[in-house]
Design a protein around this motif. Sequence first.
Motif, PDB file in Angstrom:
ATOM      1  N   HIS A  94       0.857  -1.179   0.000  1.00 42.71           N
ATOM      2  CA  HIS A  94       0.000   0.000   0.000  1.00 42.71           C
ATOM      3  C   HIS A  94       0.899   1.236   0.000  1.00 42.71           C
ATOM      4  N   CYS A 129      -4.496   6.002   0.577  1.00 41.36           N
ATOM      5  CA  CYS A 129      -3.647   4.979  -0.024  1.00 41.36           C
ATOM      6  C   CYS A 129      -3.431   5.368  -1.481  1.00 41.36           C
ATOM      7  N   GLU A 131      -1.425   3.538  -3.635  1.00 38.52           N
ATOM      8  CA  GLU A 131      -0.899   2.413  -4.405  1.00 38.52           C
ATOM      9  C   GLU A 131      -2.081   1.487  -4.668  1.00 38.52           C
ATOM     10  N   PHE A 132      -2.359   1.196  -5.946  1.00 42.99           N
ATOM     11  CA  PHE A 132      -3.543   0.381  -6.234  1.00 42.99           C
ATOM     12  C   PHE A 132      -3.418  -0.979  -5.552  1.00 42.99           C
ATOM     13  N   CYS A 133      -4.414  -1.304  -4.711  1.00 39.14           N
ATOM     14  CA  CYS A 133      -4.278  -2.504  -3.876  1.00 39.14           C
ATOM     15  C   CYS A 133      -5.521  -3.374  -3.923  1.00 39.14           C
ATOM     16  N   HIS A 137      -9.525  -0.254  -2.917  1.00 41.70           N
ATOM     17  CA  HIS A 137      -8.423   0.729  -2.849  1.00 41.70           C
ATOM     18  C   HIS A 137      -8.901   2.160  -2.671  1.00 41.70           C
ATOM     19  N   MET A 140      -9.743   3.419   0.763  1.00 43.97           N
ATOM     20  CA  MET A 140      -8.757   3.232   1.830  1.00 43.97           C
ATOM     21  C   MET A 140      -8.234   4.587   2.295  1.00 43.97           C
TER      22      MET A 140
HETATM   23 CU1  CUA Z   1      -4.143   0.262  -0.127  1.00 44.98          CU
HETATM   24 CU2  CUA Z   1      -4.565   1.176  -2.249  1.00 44.98          CU
END
Ligand code: CUA
Length: 256
Positions: A94, A129, A131-133, A137, A140
């Motif tokens: 993340h 967040c 960062e693609f998670c 996402h 987040m």
């Molecule tokens: Cu954790 Cu995007």
Amino acid sequence: MSALRLERRIVIISTLFVLVLFGLATLAVSMFHVGLPTCLTDIKPFLKGEVITHSPDHLEVHYVSKMWAFDPEEVVVPAGATVDFYVSARDVTHGLILIGTNMNLMAVPGVVNYARVKFDKPRDYTLLCHEFCGTGHERMAAKVRVVDRATFEAHQQAPKPPKETDPTYKLLDAKDCLTCHSIDGSESIGPTLKGILGRSVKLKSGATVTADEAYLRESIVNPSAQIVDGFDDVMPKAELTDAELRQILDYLKTLK
Ligand code: CUA
């Protein structure tokens, strides 16, 4: 000018340029307290979020990033305090950006990243967040609330909401159920648990079922079996003992 002299001049100018940049970076760190993010390889990644108040001037925050929430969700900081942020990830990578500050860290499984931020004035900051998670996402997010000293003292002394001291609530929290399921009726990544027993549930398959105890048990033990319409098949199988499952089912009946 000969080629050799030109070359020498280029080397001298670029060396000076690098030295000036290095000097400016040193100045930024020492004079303007621009902290450099650091990867700490000697700290064991933590699994639980925490806020440690060393003094009203110095706090330490342990953020755990997990699909799809930050723990702790809200941090209250007195204005003027310096906060050491330690960041770890439970599942995938993340990214944390605290908008309006220069904190921008990756949360990588297996390591702890660190940054220090000084908060001068009362203000709310959003932590996102970046960062693609996965599916959740974009939801987040968390908050850092910088408040004046008096509000901070009052917040420290305020009793915790009773739900947070309930053993089953703590169990649901520990098993990460509450990351996706609210107990107050609000929509999240999964359906809310409020009033779930006896609710009429429309499934992705088109069928409508009643959420009786058998349905709830199956939805916990084998979450992919019956997906509720409008939600994705993303819930992991919970690892629960029979006693814990019983405890949770009894608790769900109380969430009217
Ligand atoms: Cu954790 Cu995007």
